[in-house]
Design an enzyme around this catalytic site. Structure first.
Site, short mmCIF file in Angstrom:
data_model
loop_
_atom_site.label_atom_id
_atom_site.label_comp_id
_atom_site.label_asym_id
_atom_site.label_seq_id
_atom_site.Cartn_x
_atom_site.Cartn_y
_atom_site.Cartn_z
N ASP A 3 41.12 36.74 32.78
CA ASP A 3 41.64 36.43 34.12
C ASP A 3 42.32 37.62 34.76
OD1 ASP A 3 41.49 33.70 32.64
OD2 ASP A 3 41.53 33.27 34.78
N ARG A 41 47.13 29.79 42.54
CA ARG A 41 47.24 30.04 41.10
C ARG A 41 47.65 31.51 40.92
NH1 ARG A 41 42.54 27.91 37.29
NH2 ARG A 41 44.26 27.86 35.81
O1 MRU Z 1 42.22 27.69 33.93
P1 MRU Z 1 40.81 28.18 34.06
O2 MRU Z 1 39.80 27.18 33.64
O3 MRU Z 1 40.55 28.74 35.44
O4 MRU Z 1 40.73 29.41 33.04
C1 MRU Z 1 39.53 30.13 32.98
C2 MRU Z 1 39.52 31.19 31.94
O5 MRU Z 1 40.49 31.44 31.28
C3 MRU Z 1 38.26 31.98 31.82
O6 MRU Z 1 38.06 32.39 30.51
C4 MRU Z 1 38.36 33.23 32.71
O7 MRU Z 1 38.74 32.88 34.01
C5 MRU Z 1 37.09 33.98 32.77
S1 MRU Z 1 35.82 33.10 33.67
C6 MRU Z 1 34.46 34.09 33.75
#
Ligand code: MRU
Length: 355
Positions: free
Chosen positions: A243, A95
């Site tokens: 992220d 990712r």
């Molecule tokens: O696609 P995801 O479910 O991995 O996205 C997660 C998010 O956007 C969260 O808000 C972010 O990773 C923060 S988790 C503490």
């Protein structure tokens, strides 16, 4: 009741153990733990969001390096190093947006680079130690984020959050959701509005589940209802995770966060982003440089197995967006609260020269 086990953990010793995950694609209907004993299984788990959330991805990737190097534990160090390089590169392709993935992998590589004369079996032990340290530090970072963020929510009757940032997304209690848990312990009347978080419903499936597990008053809304909920005065703060945060404070998070940041500004409601220092990418100046993952169109056209759009319908499915620093009231980190959100304040707080 909390998650029966952490979202990400290691079971066993370095040569024969494995990464254990809660399969988040099955929640809230089914709770199942899966064992990831090869780098390929870890890659697939990250790609398909069986493990997700920036900090949890970083921890899972670190353990992924250990399982990936197990087959060369008895080989020469040169072969071990070559395998390590290929595993790191492979996992880095799972990712693109959450910088914690690359941060975790970098840490693992640096540990190997620092001990070039160690035998392969000892190196594998050392890598497992490092991955466990990453997990432990993440748990501690969550606790500190909750402590620093708590005063910001102390006057709130209601708070809105997006996606899932709790125990499932980290090795600890979470980031934004950990602040909410702490605020709800202090004020059991706190009303938490959880955006369902289209298209994969992390808010509905995971955040509502986590809040209810802990007895926190959770109200699920569709993403498109957030503006009206603000207009009605139901929430006094928005708090989300991240992220990847650029040097200027621009923060990438689950798609829909950008819109929320604008809505919060329009309603004069504070907009907080809670994230550990491992989510900051100070090598990039602004959010423009953050790579945004695009995911399969089937996530929109055939959500959860049901066709909801015409055959051949064109789609655009960015998984993340970027809330500009100018919309963010404060960044909440394990090292303290960064307010105002400026490059200088970020640098000062993250390097310990801030408060
Ligand atoms: O696609 P995801 O479910 O991995 O996205 C997660 C998010 O956007 C969260 O808000 C972010 O990773 C923060 S988790 C503490």
């Amino acid at each position: 009741m909390n998650n029966p086990r952490p979202a990400v953990s290691w079971v066993g010793d370095a040569p024969s153990g494995a990464l254990q995950l809660i399969d988040q694609t099955l929640l809230p209907v089914e709770y199942r733990e899966i064992r990831c004993a090869t780098a390929e299984v870890v890659w697939e788990a990250i790609k398909s969001l069986r493990v997700r959330g920036a900090p949890a991805i970083g921890v899972a990737a670190a353990y992924g390096v250990v399982v990936g190097c197990q087959p060369v534990a008895q080989s020469t160090r040169a072969d071990f190093n070559a395998k390590l390089d290929s595993v790191v590169q492979y996992l880095a392709g799972s990712r693109p947006t959450a910088v914690n993935l690359f941060w975790g992998l970098d840490r693992m590589r640096r540990v190997a680079d620092a001990s070039p004369s160690l035998g392969s079996a000892e190196m594998l032990d050392r890598l497992l130690e490092e991955a466990k340290a990453i997990e432990l530090e993440d748990r501690e970072m969550c606790a500190s984020i909750a402590r620093h963020g708590l005063p910001l929510l102390s006057e709130c009757k209601g708070v809105l959050t997006h996606c899932n940032t709790g125990g499932l997304a980290t090795a600890g209690d979470g980031t934004a959701l950990a602040v909410i848990f702490a605020a709800a312990r202090q004020n059991p009347e706190l009303q938490v509005y959880a955006d369902e978080t289209r298209p994969l419903l992390q808010g509905a499936r995971l955040t509502a589940w986590e809040l209810m597990q802990r007895g926190v008053s959770a109200t699920l809304i569709c993403d498109s209802m957030a503006g009206w909920v603000m207009h009605e005065g139901r929430v006094q703060a928005v708090i989300v995770g991240a992220d990847r945060i650029a040097a200027n404070g621009d923060s990438a998070n689950k798609i829909g966060t950008y819109s929320l940041s604008i809505l919060a500004k329009a309603h004069n409601i504070p907009f907080y982003v809670a994230a550990p220092s491992s989510t900051f990418d100070l090598t990039i100046e602004s959010g423009k440089e953050i790579p945004i993952e695009e995911r399969a169109s089937a996530e929109i056209t055939h959500a959860f197995g049901k066709q909801t759009a015409p055959d051949q319908c064109m789609t655009y499915n960015p998984a993340f967006d970027v809330a500009p620093a100018t919309h963010i009231t404060a960044l909440i980190t394990e090292k303290g609260v960064i307010q105002p959100v400026t490059k200088e304040r970020i640098h000062a707080v993250l390097t310990g020269n801030g408060q």
